[in-house]
Design a protein around this motif. Structure first.
Motif, PDB file in Angstrom:
ATOM      1  N   LEU A  39       1.095  -1.215   0.084  1.00 53.74           N
ATOM      2  CA  LEU A  39      -0.081  -0.053  -0.037  1.00 53.74           C
ATOM      3  C   LEU A  39       0.745   1.163  -0.028  1.00 53.74           C
ATOM      4  CD1 LEU A  39      -2.989   1.040   0.251  1.00 53.74           C
ATOM      5  CD2 LEU A  39      -2.670   1.036   2.519  1.00 53.74           C
ATOM      6  N   VAL A  40       0.888   1.984  -1.009  1.00 51.10           N
ATOM      7  CA  VAL A  40       1.752   3.228  -1.143  1.00 51.10           C
ATOM      8  C   VAL A  40       1.112   4.535  -1.179  1.00 51.10           C
ATOM      9  CG1 VAL A  40       3.415   1.841  -2.227  1.00 51.10           C
ATOM     10  CG2 VAL A  40       1.824   3.233  -3.687  1.00 51.10           C
ATOM     11  N   TYR A  41       1.446   5.758  -1.118  1.00 48.83           N
ATOM     12  CA  TYR A  41       1.122   6.988  -1.118  1.00 48.83           C
ATOM     13  C   TYR A  41       2.076   7.804  -2.019  1.00 48.83           C
ATOM     14  CZ  TYR A  41      -0.459  11.717   0.161  1.00 48.83           C
ATOM     15  OH  TYR A  41      -0.660  13.095   0.082  1.00 48.83           O
ATOM     16  N   PRO A  42       1.548   8.069  -3.193  1.00 46.65           N
ATOM     17  CA  PRO A  42       2.437   9.031  -3.886  1.00 46.65           C
ATOM     18  C   PRO A  42       3.013  10.330  -3.414  1.00 46.65           C
ATOM     19  CG  PRO A  42       0.369   8.970  -5.052  1.00 46.65           C
ATOM     20  CD  PRO A  42       0.379   8.188  -3.519  1.00 46.65           C
ATOM     21  N   LYS A  85       8.657  11.689 -12.830  1.00 42.86           N
ATOM     22  CA  LYS A  85       9.941  12.236 -13.104  1.00 42.86           C
ATOM     23  C   LYS A  85      10.313  13.653 -12.311  1.00 42.86           C
ATOM     24  CE  LYS A  85      10.934   8.844 -15.953  1.00 42.86           C
ATOM     25  NZ  LYS A  85      12.025   7.793 -15.645  1.00 42.86           N
ATOM     26  N   GLY A  86       9.903  13.508 -11.140  1.00 50.23           N
ATOM     27  CA  GLY A  86      10.272  14.798 -10.362  1.00 50.23           C
ATOM     28  C   GLY A  86       9.406  15.886 -10.093  1.00 50.23           C
ATOM     29  N   CYS A  87       7.992  15.491 -10.140  1.00 51.78           N
ATOM     30  CA  CYS A  87       6.862  16.317  -9.697  1.00 51.78           C
ATOM     31  C   CYS A  87       6.325  15.939  -8.380  1.00 51.78           C
ATOM     32  CB  CYS A  87       5.805  16.324 -10.970  1.00 51.78           C
ATOM     33  SG  CYS A  87       6.083  16.556 -12.718  1.00 51.78           S
ATOM     34  N   LEU A  88       6.470  17.163  -7.499  1.00 50.23           N
ATOM     35  CA  LEU A  88       6.049  17.023  -6.359  1.00 50.23           C
ATOM     36  C   LEU A  88       4.519  16.797  -6.231  1.00 50.23           C
ATOM     37  CD1 LEU A  88       6.695  16.717  -3.263  1.00 50.23           C
ATOM     38  CD2 LEU A  88       7.060  19.305  -3.011  1.00 50.23           C
ATOM     39  N   ALA A  89       3.952  15.775  -6.365  1.00 57.70           N
ATOM     40  CA  ALA A  89       2.469  15.548  -6.341  1.00 57.70           C
ATOM     41  C   ALA A  89       1.858  15.975  -5.065  1.00 57.70           C
ATOM     42  CB  ALA A  89       2.077  14.256  -6.781  1.00 57.70           C
ATOM     43  N   ASP A  90       2.448  15.643  -3.981  1.00 61.28           N
ATOM     44  CA  ASP A  90       1.798  16.038  -2.706  1.00 61.28           C
ATOM     45  C   ASP A  90       1.698  17.500  -2.650  1.00 61.28           C
ATOM     46  OD1 ASP A  90       0.991  14.809   0.026  1.00 61.28           O
ATOM     47  OD2 ASP A  90       2.503  16.354   0.531  1.00 61.28           O
ATOM     48  N   GLY A  91       2.619  18.328  -3.184  1.00 60.89           N
ATOM     49  CA  GLY A  91       2.348  19.861  -2.952  1.00 60.89           C
ATOM     50  C   GLY A  91       1.010  20.420  -3.770  1.00 60.89           C
ATOM     51  N   LYS A  92       0.278  19.731  -4.447  1.00 63.41           N
ATOM     52  CA  LYS A  92      -1.160  20.133  -5.183  1.00 63.41           C
ATOM     53  C   LYS A  92      -2.097  19.732  -4.089  1.00 63.41           C
ATOM     54  CE  LYS A  92      -3.095  20.807  -9.431  1.00 63.41           C
ATOM     55  NZ  LYS A  92      -3.006  20.283 -10.898  1.00 63.41           N
ATOM     56  N   THR A  93      -1.968  18.943  -3.368  1.00 68.81           N
ATOM     57  CA  THR A  93      -3.061  18.402  -2.499  1.00 68.81           C
ATOM     58  C   THR A  93      -2.855  18.917  -1.213  1.00 68.81           C
ATOM     59  OG1 THR A  93      -1.914  16.237  -2.011  1.00 68.81           O
ATOM     60  CG2 THR A  93      -3.557  16.293  -3.693  1.00 68.81           C
ATOM     61  N   GLY A  94      -1.406  18.906  -0.778  1.00 69.79           N
ATOM     62  CA  GLY A  94      -1.295  19.598   0.453  1.00 69.79           C
ATOM     63  C   GLY A  94      -0.262  20.757   0.401  1.00 69.79           C
ATOM     64  N   ASN A  95       0.437  21.257   1.259  1.00 70.11           N
ATOM     65  CA  ASN A  95       1.491  22.209   1.360  1.00 70.11           C
ATOM     66  C   ASN A  95       2.902  21.943   1.288  1.00 70.11           C
ATOM     67  OD1 ASN A  95      -0.726  24.399   1.550  1.00 70.11           O
ATOM     68  ND2 ASN A  95      -0.660  23.458   3.644  1.00 70.11           N
ATOM     69  N   PHE A 143       0.746  13.473   5.994  1.00 75.51           N
ATOM     70  CA  PHE A 143      -0.432  13.076   5.301  1.00 75.51           C
ATOM     71  C   PHE A 143      -1.348  12.221   5.827  1.00 75.51           C
ATOM     72  CE2 PHE A 143       3.567  12.005   3.334  1.00 75.51           C
ATOM     73  CZ  PHE A 143       3.535  10.465   3.852  1.00 75.51           C
ATOM     74  N   LYS A 144      -2.425  11.879   5.557  1.00 80.47           N
ATOM     75  CA  LYS A 144      -3.377  10.866   6.226  1.00 80.47           C
ATOM     76  C   LYS A 144      -3.303   9.724   5.442  1.00 80.47           C
ATOM     77  CE  LYS A 144      -8.070  10.973   8.392  1.00 80.47           C
ATOM     78  NZ  LYS A 144      -9.209  11.951   8.537  1.00 80.47           N
ATOM     79  N   PHE A 145      -2.273   8.975   5.870  1.00 82.60           N
ATOM     80  CA  PHE A 145      -1.825   7.782   5.070  1.00 82.60           C
ATOM     81  C   PHE A 145      -1.267   6.762   6.329  1.00 82.60           C
ATOM     82  CE2 PHE A 145       1.387   5.005   3.432  1.00 82.60           C
ATOM     83  CZ  PHE A 145       0.887   4.110   2.646  1.00 82.60           C
ATOM     84  N   ALA A 146      -1.982   5.632   6.636  1.00 81.37           N
ATOM     85  CA  ALA A 146      -1.402   4.616   7.464  1.00 81.37           C
ATOM     86  C   ALA A 146      -1.081   5.385   9.030  1.00 81.37           C
ATOM     87  CB  ALA A 146      -0.090   4.074   7.177  1.00 81.37           C
ATOM     88  N   LEU A 147      -2.298   6.251   9.206  1.00 78.92           N
ATOM     89  CA  LEU A 147      -2.050   7.011  10.734  1.00 78.92           C
ATOM     90  C   LEU A 147      -1.970   6.016  11.697  1.00 78.92           C
ATOM     91  CD1 LEU A 147      -4.881   9.548  10.442  1.00 78.92           C
ATOM     92  CD2 LEU A 147      -2.506   9.936  10.051  1.00 78.92           C
TER      93      LEU A 147
END
Length: 351
Positions: free
Chosen positions: A200-203, A208-218, A237-241
């Motif tokens: 189970l993974v969280y991107p 190729k170098g795009c900080l995807a988490d910066g669009k959903t978070g800060n 992030f809210k993953f495997a709390l």
């Protein structure tokens, strides 16, 4: 180099400025290893311990509260000086604690010297044809670590409240290589130290170098203090709390003068609603593919370009806990300032 060490007798000479300092020097065949036990007062500023200009290869806190710094580097690195006198090869440098940046003097300084007996038949390197043609290839050492809040050293906790920030530092040792640019090509969070097909993974970083988490978070990249290091300011992030989480990253050492859609560090700027290239915002068009696919169109029969030197690294475990239901609005997020010349470190992996 091998001729230099054949039948060499190794001597270590250490001049200590204080009798109560506890350190040891091993002059090895091609490298030097220094272990330094420092007082609890210095543990917090462990990032200011240096052998020449190199920070510790590893650092750990002992049960007594003291710290153990280990420096293990090639004799040709860390600005170690070499002299050839008579029948001896002498390598010397200083082991220092510098709470303040240069030009202010070191608060603690010890002279370190390794003396090797010159083997018979040794020839100065500059007289050997094509000497150095293989230098700077292979043997790269990559680092990855969790940092504390003010980015001055290793994190003292692996527990992070949901919505707080996790500073992640990665670097590649320049040593004698040409200038290098370190990129985080891909990063995911997983609940296992080894990635498997069923994991189970969280991107975090994709495409190729795009900080995807910066669009959903800060999350975003912080300004570089050197091309060979990168700082990821990751919002938890809210993953495997409440579970153990591992950060898996693909690190790439690349040419600092060449960017393309496959070799880049892009983060999303919420104030403008656009992707930005960390190293040169004027080339941010390279980041437009972050919302689609960053794969070049290859002509039939043409191989893809060079991939750089790659290392897969794992950081963890760390744990994210649901400390509060309140999330920090992006307009109130303050990103730390990266100070010029800062130095941080971690356990290293060589390729």
């Amino acid at each position: 180099m091998s001729l230099l060490w054949q039948c060499a007798i190794v001597l270590a000479v250490v001049a200590a400025s204080a009798a109560n300092e506890d350190f040891n020097v091993d002059c090895e065949k091609h490298s030097i290893k220094v272990t330094w036990k420092v007082s609890p007062e210095l543990v917090e500023n462990a990032a200011r311990l240096f052998l020449g200009h190199c920070v510790p290869s590893t650092f750990s806190v002992l049960p007594t509260g003291e710290g153990m710094a280990t420096f293990h580097y090639n004799l040709n690195g860390c600005a170690i000086k070499k002299r050839v006198t008579g029948k001896k090869h002498i390598y010397s440098t200083n082991l220092t604690y510098r709470p303040d940046r240069k030009p202010k003097p070191a608060a603690i300084s010890h002279h370190i010297k390794c003396v090797y007996i010159r083997p018979e038949g040794w020839i100065p390197p500059f007289l050997i044809p094509a000497y150095g043609s293989a230098e700077g290839h292979g043997g790269l050492v990559f680092h990855m670590a969790l940092l504390n809040e003010d980015l001055t050293g290793l994190a003292k906790t692996s527990l992070f409240p949901l919505g707080s920030f996790i500073p992640i530092w990665a670097a590649v040792d320049q040593k004698d290589h040409q200038p290098l640019l370190l990129l985080l090509e891909e990063c995911v969070a997983a609940t296992t130290p080894e990635l498997q097909s069923a994991s189970l993974v969280y991107p975090i970083i994709t495409n190729k170098g795009c900080l995807a988490d910066g669009k959903t978070g800060n999350s975003r990249f912080l300004p570089r203090y050197h091309s060979s290091a990168i700082l990821l300011y990751l919002q938890s992030f809210k993953f495997a709390l409440g579970e153990e989480v591992y950060i898996h990253c693909k690190l790439v050492a690349w040419d600092p003068e060449v960017f393309d859609i496959e070799k880049k560090a892009c983060h999303y700027i919420k104030e403008t609603g656009e992707w930005e290239l960390l190293d040169d915002p004027s080339q941010s068009d390279l980041c437009k593919c972050c919302d689609s696919s960053c794969k070049p169109r290859l002509k039939r029969g043409v191989d893809s370009g060079p991939q750089g030197l790659v290392q897969n690294s794992v950081l963890g475990p760390l744990t994210i806990v649901e400390y509060s239901e309140t999330r920090i609005p992006s307009e109130f997020v303050k990103y730390p300032t990266v100070k010029q010349g800062m130095a941080v470190f971690s356990v290293s992996t060589a390729i």
